[in-house]
Design a protein around this motif. Structure first.
Motif, short mmCIF file in Angstrom:
data_model
loop_
_atom_site.label_atom_id
_atom_site.label_comp_id
_atom_site.label_asym_id
_atom_site.label_seq_id
_atom_site.Cartn_x
_atom_site.Cartn_y
_atom_site.Cartn_z
N LEU A 1 -0.91 -8.10 2.18
CA LEU A 1 0.19 -8.15 2.89
C LEU A 1 1.45 -8.61 1.81
O LEU A 1 2.56 -7.98 1.95
CB LEU A 1 -0.08 -9.19 3.72
CG LEU A 1 -0.37 -8.86 5.23
CD1 LEU A 1 -0.45 -10.22 6.16
CD2 LEU A 1 0.59 -7.73 5.88
N ARG A 2 1.10 -9.50 1.14
CA ARG A 2 2.05 -10.09 0.20
C ARG A 2 2.44 -9.17 -0.67
O ARG A 2 3.65 -8.75 -1.26
CB ARG A 2 1.62 -11.31 -0.59
CG ARG A 2 2.80 -11.90 -1.53
CD ARG A 2 3.62 -12.65 -0.66
NE ARG A 2 4.72 -13.00 -1.34
CZ ARG A 2 5.82 -12.60 -1.55
NH1 ARG A 2 6.42 -11.52 -0.71
NH2 ARG A 2 6.81 -13.07 -2.27
N ILE A 3 1.57 -8.43 -1.33
CA ILE A 3 1.60 -7.46 -2.48
C ILE A 3 2.65 -6.10 -2.03
O ILE A 3 3.64 -5.79 -2.34
CB ILE A 3 0.44 -7.04 -3.31
CG1 ILE A 3 -0.17 -8.15 -3.88
CG2 ILE A 3 0.61 -5.74 -4.16
CD1 ILE A 3 -1.69 -8.09 -4.16
N ARG A 4 2.07 -5.73 -0.77
CA ARG A 4 2.86 -4.70 -0.06
C ARG A 4 4.34 -4.97 0.02
O ARG A 4 5.25 -4.22 -0.02
CB ARG A 4 2.10 -4.15 1.00
CG ARG A 4 0.77 -3.19 0.80
CD ARG A 4 0.49 -2.49 2.15
NE ARG A 4 0.33 -3.21 3.38
CZ ARG A 4 -0.79 -3.65 3.74
NH1 ARG A 4 -1.97 -3.19 3.21
NH2 ARG A 4 -0.91 -4.31 4.80
N SER A 5 4.70 -6.19 0.46
CA SER A 5 6.01 -6.73 0.87
C SER A 5 6.82 -6.90 -0.56
O SER A 5 7.87 -6.29 -0.23
CB SER A 5 6.05 -7.93 1.86
OG SER A 5 5.76 -8.88 1.05
N ILE A 6 6.00 -7.15 -1.44
CA ILE A 6 6.98 -7.36 -2.74
C ILE A 6 7.21 -5.83 -3.20
O ILE A 6 8.55 -5.79 -3.62
CB ILE A 6 5.87 -7.98 -3.81
CG1 ILE A 6 5.73 -9.47 -3.67
CG2 ILE A 6 6.56 -7.86 -5.42
CD1 ILE A 6 4.61 -9.98 -4.52
N PHE A 7 6.53 -4.79 -3.13
CA PHE A 7 6.85 -3.54 -3.47
C PHE A 7 7.61 -2.78 -2.41
O PHE A 7 8.05 -1.61 -2.32
CB PHE A 7 5.78 -2.75 -3.77
CG PHE A 7 5.03 -3.22 -5.26
CD1 PHE A 7 5.64 -2.85 -6.24
CD2 PHE A 7 3.98 -3.98 -5.05
CE1 PHE A 7 5.10 -3.19 -7.48
CE2 PHE A 7 3.36 -4.47 -6.32
CZ PHE A 7 3.93 -4.01 -7.45
N GLY A 8 7.93 -3.48 -1.42
CA GLY A 8 8.68 -2.86 -0.35
C GLY A 8 7.86 -1.80 0.67
O GLY A 8 8.53 -0.82 1.35
N TRP A 9 6.71 -2.25 0.69
CA TRP A 9 5.92 -1.08 1.50
C TRP A 9 5.56 -1.32 2.84
O TRP A 9 4.89 -0.79 3.62
CB TRP A 9 4.38 -0.91 0.66
CG TRP A 9 4.54 -0.28 -0.55
CD1 TRP A 9 5.67 0.65 -0.99
CD2 TRP A 9 3.70 -0.65 -1.64
NE1 TRP A 9 5.43 0.76 -2.27
CE2 TRP A 9 4.25 0.17 -2.75
CE3 TRP A 9 2.21 -1.03 -1.68
CZ2 TRP A 9 3.51 0.08 -4.01
CZ3 TRP A 9 1.74 -1.01 -2.89
CH2 TRP A 9 2.35 -0.38 -4.25
N LEU A 10 6.22 -2.77 3.41
CA LEU A 10 5.68 -3.05 4.53
C LEU A 10 6.48 -2.56 5.62
O LEU A 10 7.76 -2.45 5.73
CB LEU A 10 5.98 -4.67 4.48
CG LEU A 10 5.11 -5.41 5.35
CD1 LEU A 10 3.44 -5.04 5.08
CD2 LEU A 10 5.27 -6.81 5.29
#
Ligand SMILES: Nc1nc2c(ncn2[C@@H]2O[C@H](COP(=O)(O)OP(=O)(O)O)[C@@H](O)[C@H]2O)c(=O)[nH]1
Ligand SMILES: [Mg+2]
Length: 239
Positions: A230-239
């Motif tokens: 979840l955190r990684i996806r949000s860092i890359f803006g995939w959320l």
């Protein structure tokens, strides 16, 4: 037209249904109930069908297979959004969540919160009769989720939650990834990222008396790795 809906996901909860439904339908104000049953082998669905004769505001959705809490809830949310419900709640069938707390969650939504979280950990640890291992697991999971994601909530895995309709309309329910308890963290995290207002309402959680918990190591593994994702996806803006 009723505007409050409680969604109760069920898997083998035959010994809890009558009691939990009686409690909810005796509340003031009124709450409709949707049970989402994954074809429980113990006949929970049939029991709910029988109870529909006593309770005109009781609805049942039966799904073919056991697919986890997350899928049952997203099914229920979509069902609710097709109808007129404004305040939509998640609650366990097993009376761990006291239905008498529903009006307080509703009040929080009506006085400004977008997501009202029935919280065990906002003032100490309010859990009754849970084995110490389970309390620790849940408490550590909440701390871990907060540490990794920054989600400003003490009880990130709480499953007693109210949403304003707009929250469920805004989140892309088809993109909810988690099947098990991680689902609870994912919903709160995504709502927070969309700038919705989360408010914790203190509750006392009591371990179930009847039936068995469905927690298992797959669910835990999904939560531990999933939160990182979840955190990684949000860092890359995939959320
Ligand atoms: N429909 C559906 N409900 C489920 C599933 N797994 C758990 N539940 C329900 O979700 C709620 C929470 O599960 P429970 O076993 O009480 O978890 P615990 O309180 O964390 O031990 C209960 O009402 C369960 O019957 C599932 O795969 N499908
Ligand atoms: Mg439970």
């Amino acid at each position: 037209m009723p505007e409050n809906l409680v969604i109760i996901p069920t898997y083998n909860e035959k010994d809890n249904m009558e009691a939990v439904l009686r409690e909810v339908f005796s509340l003031e104000p009124h709450f409709d109930v949707l049970v989402v049953d994954d074809s429980s082998p113990d006949g929970t669905g049939q029991i709910v069908q029988n109870l529909q004769q006593n309770y005109p505001h009781l609805y049942l959705e039966v799904r073919k297979e056991k697919e986890g809490l997350g899928k049952a809830y997203t099914h229920g949310f979509m069902w609710a959004l097709k109808r007129n419900y404004q305040y939509i709640f998640e609650m366990d069938a097993d009376l761990s969540h006291n239905p008498k707390d529903l009006p307080r969650l509703l009040e929080a939504l009506k006085s400004g919160a977008d997501v009202a979280i029935g919280s065990r950990y906002s003032h100490g640890v309010n859990v009754v009769n849970w084995p110490m291992t389970r309390v620790l697991l849940s408490f550590i999971a909440s701390k871990y989720a907060r540490l990794v994601t920054g989600l400003p909530v003490h009880d990130a895995t709480a499953g007693f939650v109210g949403y304003k309709r707009i929250v469920l309309e805004t989140l892309d329910l088809n993109q909810i990834k988690f099947k098990g308890y991680g689902f609870q963290i994912e919903m709160k995290y995504k709502a927070w990222r969309k700038k919705f207002k989360l408010q914790e309402v203190p509750i006392i959680f009591t371990n179930r008396i009847a039936g068995e918990s469905k927690i298992n190591s797959n669910i835990l593994g999904e939560a531990v790795f999933g939160i990182l994702m979840l955190r990684i996806r949000s860092i890359f803006g995939w959320l």
